[in-house]
Design a protein around this motif. Sequence first.
Motif, short mmCIF file in Angstrom:
data_model
loop_
_atom_site.label_atom_id
_atom_site.label_comp_id
_atom_site.label_asym_id
_atom_site.label_seq_id
_atom_site.Cartn_x
_atom_site.Cartn_y
_atom_site.Cartn_z
N UNK A 24 37.68 50.06 25.45
CA UNK A 24 38.12 50.44 26.79
C UNK A 24 39.57 50.92 26.82
N UNK A 25 40.34 50.57 25.80
CA UNK A 25 41.76 50.92 25.76
C UNK A 25 42.03 52.22 24.98
N UNK A 26 41.00 52.85 24.45
CA UNK A 26 41.16 54.11 23.74
C UNK A 26 41.51 55.19 24.76
N UNK A 27 42.53 55.97 24.45
CA UNK A 27 42.96 57.04 25.34
C UNK A 27 42.61 58.40 24.73
N UNK A 28 42.79 59.45 25.51
CA UNK A 28 42.56 60.81 25.01
C UNK A 28 43.42 61.08 23.78
N UNK A 29 44.60 60.52 23.74
CA UNK A 29 45.50 60.71 22.60
C UNK A 29 44.98 60.04 21.34
N UNK A 30 44.05 59.12 21.48
CA UNK A 30 43.50 58.39 20.33
C UNK A 30 42.24 59.03 19.76
N UNK A 31 41.78 60.13 20.33
CA UNK A 31 40.51 60.74 19.89
C UNK A 31 40.47 61.01 18.40
N UNK A 32 41.50 61.67 17.89
CA UNK A 32 41.51 62.00 16.46
C UNK A 32 41.56 60.74 15.61
N UNK A 33 42.33 59.77 16.02
CA UNK A 33 42.43 58.51 15.28
C UNK A 33 41.09 57.81 15.22
N UNK A 34 40.41 57.70 16.34
CA UNK A 34 39.12 57.01 16.38
C UNK A 34 38.08 57.79 15.56
N UNK A 35 38.11 59.11 15.63
CA UNK A 35 37.23 59.92 14.79
C UNK A 35 37.52 59.73 13.31
N UNK A 36 38.80 59.56 12.99
CA UNK A 36 39.21 59.34 11.60
C UNK A 36 38.59 58.06 11.04
N UNK A 37 38.39 57.05 11.88
CA UNK A 37 37.77 55.81 11.42
C UNK A 37 36.37 56.09 10.87
N UNK A 38 35.63 56.98 11.51
CA UNK A 38 34.29 57.33 11.03
C UNK A 38 34.35 58.11 9.72
N UNK A 39 35.34 58.97 9.59
CA UNK A 39 35.51 59.72 8.33
C UNK A 39 35.80 58.74 7.19
N UNK A 40 36.68 57.78 7.45
CA UNK A 40 36.99 56.75 6.44
C UNK A 40 35.75 55.92 6.12
N UNK A 41 35.00 55.55 7.15
CA UNK A 41 33.78 54.76 6.92
C UNK A 41 32.82 55.49 6.00
N UNK A 42 32.62 56.78 6.23
CA UNK A 42 31.70 57.56 5.39
C UNK A 42 32.21 57.67 3.96
N UNK A 43 33.52 57.86 3.79
CA UNK A 43 34.10 57.95 2.44
C UNK A 43 33.92 56.64 1.68
N UNK A 44 34.23 55.53 2.32
CA UNK A 44 34.12 54.23 1.65
C UNK A 44 32.65 53.88 1.42
N UNK A 45 31.78 54.20 2.37
CA UNK A 45 30.34 53.95 2.18
C UNK A 45 29.84 54.69 0.95
N UNK A 46 30.29 55.90 0.76
CA UNK A 46 29.91 56.67 -0.43
C UNK A 46 30.43 55.98 -1.69
N UNK A 47 31.68 55.57 -1.68
CA UNK A 47 32.27 54.88 -2.83
C UNK A 47 31.58 53.55 -3.11
N UNK A 48 31.06 52.89 -2.07
CA UNK A 48 30.38 51.61 -2.24
C UNK A 48 28.90 51.78 -2.61
N UNK A 49 28.43 53.02 -2.66
CA UNK A 49 27.05 53.29 -3.09
C UNK A 49 25.99 53.11 -2.02
N UNK A 50 26.38 53.13 -0.74
CA UNK A 50 25.39 52.92 0.32
C UNK A 50 25.15 54.18 1.17
N UNK A 51 25.88 55.24 0.92
CA UNK A 51 25.77 56.43 1.76
C UNK A 51 24.40 57.09 1.65
N UNK A 52 23.88 57.18 0.46
CA UNK A 52 22.60 57.87 0.25
C UNK A 52 21.45 57.17 0.95
N UNK A 53 21.35 55.86 0.81
CA UNK A 53 20.23 55.12 1.42
C UNK A 53 20.46 54.82 2.90
#
Length: 122
Positions: free
Chosen positions: A51-80
Amino acid sequence: MSETIFTKIINREIDAEILYEDEQALAFKDINPQAPVHFLVIPKKAIATINDITKQDRELVGHLSVVAAKVADEMGIAEEGYRTVMNCNEFGGQSVYHIHLHVLGGKLLGWPPYTDKPKNLE
């Protein structure tokens, strides 16, 4: 916002098994894993709830998903496949008031219930 356990991890006042770090985000293993692979991705900027995310935080919050996908790939779970979850407030299951993205994966992950088993679980 008061200091949280995540602020202390960012500041290296508390140890964590860090999987990824850049100037905006930090990913580390959950200390109480709910799946064979369970890590958290947090912004270094303190934002208490979704609820506290602002318009200025859009890129930051999107970046969290990019990081999640990168680490998921490194951890071997992205494919499945894996799940990402961000809880909000008490009834939403949030226990630390610093937004964080849970990333859960692994073959033993049993929710949501499947009517037919995915091919990789047969």
